[in-house]
Write a protein that holds these residues in place. Structure first.
Motif, PDB file in Angstrom:
ATOM      1  N   LEU A  96     -20.244 -11.937   7.946  1.00 36.20           N
ATOM      2  CA  LEU A  96     -20.164 -13.244   7.289  1.00 36.20           C
ATOM      3  C   LEU A  96     -19.749 -13.112   5.827  1.00 36.20           C
ATOM      4  N   ALA A  97     -19.968 -11.935   5.254  1.00 29.58           N
ATOM      5  CA  ALA A  97     -19.569 -11.724   3.860  1.00 29.58           C
ATOM      6  C   ALA A  97     -18.055 -11.764   3.700  1.00 29.58           C
ATOM      7  N   TYR A  98     -17.337 -11.536   4.808  1.00 26.47           N
ATOM      8  CA  TYR A  98     -15.875 -11.496   4.749  1.00 26.47           C
ATOM      9  C   TYR A  98     -15.242 -12.615   5.576  1.00 26.47           C
ATOM     10  N   TRP A 119     -34.336 -17.429  16.170  1.00 23.63           N
ATOM     11  CA  TRP A 119     -33.705 -18.163  15.074  1.00 23.63           C
ATOM     12  C   TRP A 119     -34.764 -18.606  14.069  1.00 23.63           C
ATOM     13  N   LYS A 120     -34.466 -18.385  12.788  1.00 22.70           N
ATOM     14  CA  LYS A 120     -35.338 -18.818  11.701  1.00 22.70           C
ATOM     15  C   LYS A 120     -34.562 -19.778  10.800  1.00 22.70           C
ATOM     16  N   ALA A 121     -35.265 -20.742  10.222  1.00 24.79           N
ATOM     17  CA  ALA A 121     -34.605 -21.799   9.453  1.00 24.79           C
ATOM     18  C   ALA A 121     -33.747 -21.241   8.322  1.00 24.79           C
ATOM     19  N   TYR A 122     -34.200 -20.173   7.660  1.00 30.90           N
ATOM     20  CA  TYR A 122     -33.452 -19.644   6.517  1.00 30.90           C
ATOM     21  C   TYR A 122     -32.093 -19.078   6.923  1.00 30.90           C
ATOM     22  N   MET A 123     -31.913 -18.756   8.205  1.00 35.79           N
ATOM     23  CA  MET A 123     -30.645 -18.180   8.660  1.00 35.79           C
ATOM     24  C   MET A 123     -29.482 -19.151   8.509  1.00 35.79           C
ATOM     25  N   ALA A 124     -29.772 -20.447   8.490  1.00 38.65           N
ATOM     26  CA  ALA A 124     -28.705 -21.452   8.384  1.00 38.65           C
ATOM     27  C   ALA A 124     -27.901 -21.277   7.099  1.00 38.65           C
ATOM     28  N   ARG A 125     -28.531 -20.742   6.051  1.00 42.54           N
ATOM     29  CA  ARG A 125     -27.829 -20.569   4.775  1.00 42.54           C
ATOM     30  C   ARG A 125     -26.645 -19.617   4.904  1.00 42.54           C
ATOM     31  N   CYS A 126     -26.710 -18.712   5.865  1.00 45.60           N
ATOM     32  CA  CYS A 126     -25.628 -17.734   6.048  1.00 45.60           C
ATOM     33  C   CYS A 126     -24.317 -18.398   6.460  1.00 45.60           C
ATOM     34  N   PHE A 127     -24.394 -19.618   6.994  1.00 48.14           N
ATOM     35  CA  PHE A 127     -23.213 -20.277   7.550  1.00 48.14           C
ATOM     36  C   PHE A 127     -22.706 -21.426   6.681  1.00 48.14           C
ATOM     37  N   ALA A 128     -23.248 -21.546   5.484  1.00 49.96           N
ATOM     38  CA  ALA A 128     -22.833 -22.626   4.583  1.00 49.96           C
ATOM     39  C   ALA A 128     -21.346 -22.504   4.261  1.00 49.96           C
ATOM     40  N   GLY A 129     -20.627 -23.616   4.385  1.00 55.50           N
ATOM     41  CA  GLY A 129     -19.209 -23.644   4.050  1.00 55.50           C
ATOM     42  C   GLY A 129     -18.282 -23.105   5.119  1.00 55.50           C
ATOM     43  N   LEU A 130     -18.822 -22.738   6.280  1.00 58.14           N
ATOM     44  CA  LEU A 130     -18.012 -22.174   7.359  1.00 58.14           C
ATOM     45  C   LEU A 130     -17.902 -23.156   8.525  1.00 58.14           C
ATOM     46  N   ASP A 131     -16.810 -23.039   9.275  1.00 52.49           N
ATOM     47  CA  ASP A 131     -16.669 -23.778  10.529  1.00 52.49           C
ATOM     48  C   ASP A 131     -17.311 -22.937  11.625  1.00 52.49           C
ATOM     49  N   VAL A 132     -18.366 -23.458  12.222  1.00 55.90           N
ATOM     50  CA  VAL A 132     -19.193 -22.651  13.118  1.00 55.90           C
ATOM     51  C   VAL A 132     -19.098 -23.156  14.553  1.00 55.90           C
ATOM     52  N   TYR A 133     -18.770 -22.237  15.459  1.00 55.78           N
ATOM     53  CA  TYR A 133     -18.756 -22.513  16.892  1.00 55.78           C
ATOM     54  C   TYR A 133     -19.956 -21.819  17.531  1.00 55.78           C
ATOM     55  N   LEU A 134     -20.733 -22.557  18.278  1.00 52.32           N
ATOM     56  CA  LEU A 134     -21.820 -21.981  19.059  1.00 52.32           C
ATOM     57  C   LEU A 134     -21.390 -21.906  20.520  1.00 52.32           C
ATOM     58  N   ILE A 135     -21.469 -20.707  21.099  1.00 51.51           N
ATOM     59  CA  ILE A 135     -21.137 -20.522  22.516  1.00 51.51           C
ATOM     60  C   ILE A 135     -22.431 -20.154  23.242  1.00 51.51           C
ATOM     61  N   PRO A 136     -23.181 -21.135  23.722  1.00 46.93           N
ATOM     62  CA  PRO A 136     -24.461 -20.828  24.370  1.00 46.93           C
ATOM     63  C   PRO A 136     -24.258 -20.284  25.777  1.00 46.93           C
ATOM     64  N   ASP A 137     -25.199 -19.474  26.223  1.00 52.68           N
ATOM     65  CA  ASP A 137     -25.189 -19.039  27.616  1.00 52.68           C
ATOM     66  C   ASP A 137     -25.406 -20.254  28.518  1.00 52.68           C
ATOM     67  N   THR A 187     -27.885 -27.266  16.184  1.00 56.10           N
ATOM     68  CA  THR A 187     -27.214 -28.520  15.847  1.00 56.10           C
ATOM     69  C   THR A 187     -27.928 -29.210  14.691  1.00 56.10           C
ATOM     70  N   GLU A 188     -29.243 -29.116  14.677  1.00 56.01           N
ATOM     71  CA  GLU A 188     -30.023 -29.707  13.591  1.00 56.01           C
ATOM     72  C   GLU A 188     -29.933 -28.879  12.311  1.00 56.01           C
ATOM     73  N   ALA A 189     -29.715 -27.561  12.457  1.00 59.38           N
ATOM     74  CA  ALA A 189     -29.776 -26.667  11.297  1.00 59.38           C
ATOM     75  C   ALA A 189     -28.437 -26.483  10.592  1.00 59.38           C
ATOM     76  N   ILE A 190     -27.327 -26.542  11.344  1.00 55.88           N
ATOM     77  CA  ILE A 190     -26.012 -26.208  10.784  1.00 55.88           C
ATOM     78  C   ILE A 190     -25.116 -27.441  10.834  1.00 55.88           C
ATOM     79  N   SER A 191     -24.739 -27.928   9.689  1.00 58.02           N
ATOM     80  CA  SER A 191     -23.904 -29.127   9.609  1.00 58.02           C
ATOM     81  C   SER A 191     -22.523 -28.862  10.208  1.00 58.02           C
ATOM     82  N   GLY A 192     -22.062 -29.783  11.058  1.00 57.87           N
ATOM     83  CA  GLY A 192     -20.729 -29.676  11.632  1.00 57.87           C
ATOM     84  C   GLY A 192     -20.589 -28.675  12.752  1.00 57.87           C
ATOM     85  N   LEU A 193     -21.692 -28.155  13.255  1.00 56.82           N
ATOM     86  CA  LEU A 193     -21.645 -27.170  14.338  1.00 56.82           C
ATOM     87  C   LEU A 193     -20.898 -27.727  15.550  1.00 56.82           C
TER      88      LEU A 193
END
Length: 212
Positions: free
Chosen positions: A99-101, A135-153, A174-180
């Motif tokens: 995610l850093a890159y 999943w922990k709530a603080y993990m959502a910060r890692c995805f700030a500003g990114l377009d995020v796709y979730l591919i659930p099983d 969906t509740e944690a990451i805006s625009g997921l």
């Protein structure tokens, strides 16, 4: 941690059954090397209980910070549990260092090996959540500003709850990451790996709406 990672990487090179397993999972030799996969032939101190397992290191920009160990049929002393971590290890995102890159688009999947296959086949950074309940709530910060796709099983319905386990993750993220954006796979028991093995990497890219 780094010493263990190097030791297990070297051991994997000499174990053909693990290479065969990775091939069956759709993981190329280049990906195995890139993600520093290994094999616990001779466990280091503290790792005695994971002899004969695939070693999946958690690598960050600062180095190796943990492991997950997967049972290998015919090689591990026991196949249960399928995955083991190190005692006392805190929940982490797998491949979070990517995610850093990341430049715009990332994928979230369930599990380490699915993350490897997804990144390998789509070319976009893929992060694994090792279990729906990690999943922990603080993990959502890692995805700030990114377009995020979730591919659930595409899990079968749990007869006790009447729900699919993957849907719990969908609701939480969906509740944690805006625009997921949730990308659903078509068949029962599908995950990114089974889908790619059946349909190919191009089909996964098409579902994500990205070029290859």
């Amino acid at each position: 941690m780094e010493q263990a990672c190097q030791t297990y990487q070297e051991a994997l090179r000499a174990e053909p059954l693990v290479h065969e397993y990775l091939t069956l999972r759709g993981i190329t030799g280049d990906s195995a090397q890139f993600f520093r996969l290994g094999f616990v032939a001779e466990p280091l101190t503290g790792h005695e209980d994971v002899r004969g397992r695939l070693a999946i290191p958690y690598v960050t920009p600062t180095g190796v910070v943990g492991f997950k160990f997967r049972a290998m049929p015919g090689l591990s002393a026991t196949d249960t549990p399928k995955y083991r971590g190190l005692p006392g290890a805190a929940p982490r995102l797998y491949n979070a260092g990517t995610l850093a890159y990341a430049a715009g688009t990332v994928a979230i999947v369930e599990g380490e090996l699915d993350a490897i296959v997804t990144q390998q086949e789509t070319g976009i950074p893929a992060v694994g959540i090792p279990g729906v309940d990690t999943w922990k709530a603080y993990m959502a910060r890692c995805f700030a500003g990114l377009d995020v796709y979730l591919i659930p099983d595409h899990d079968p319905v749990n007869p006790r709850s009447g729900e699919r386990p993957g849907e719990k993750l969908v609701k939480t993220l969906t509740e944690a990451i805006s625009g997921l954006v949730v990308v659903r796979l078509p068949e029962e028991k599908d995950d990114p790996t089974t889908f790619v093995l059946r349909e190919g990497g191009e089909a996964l890219c098409e579902r994500l709406g990205i070029g290859i």
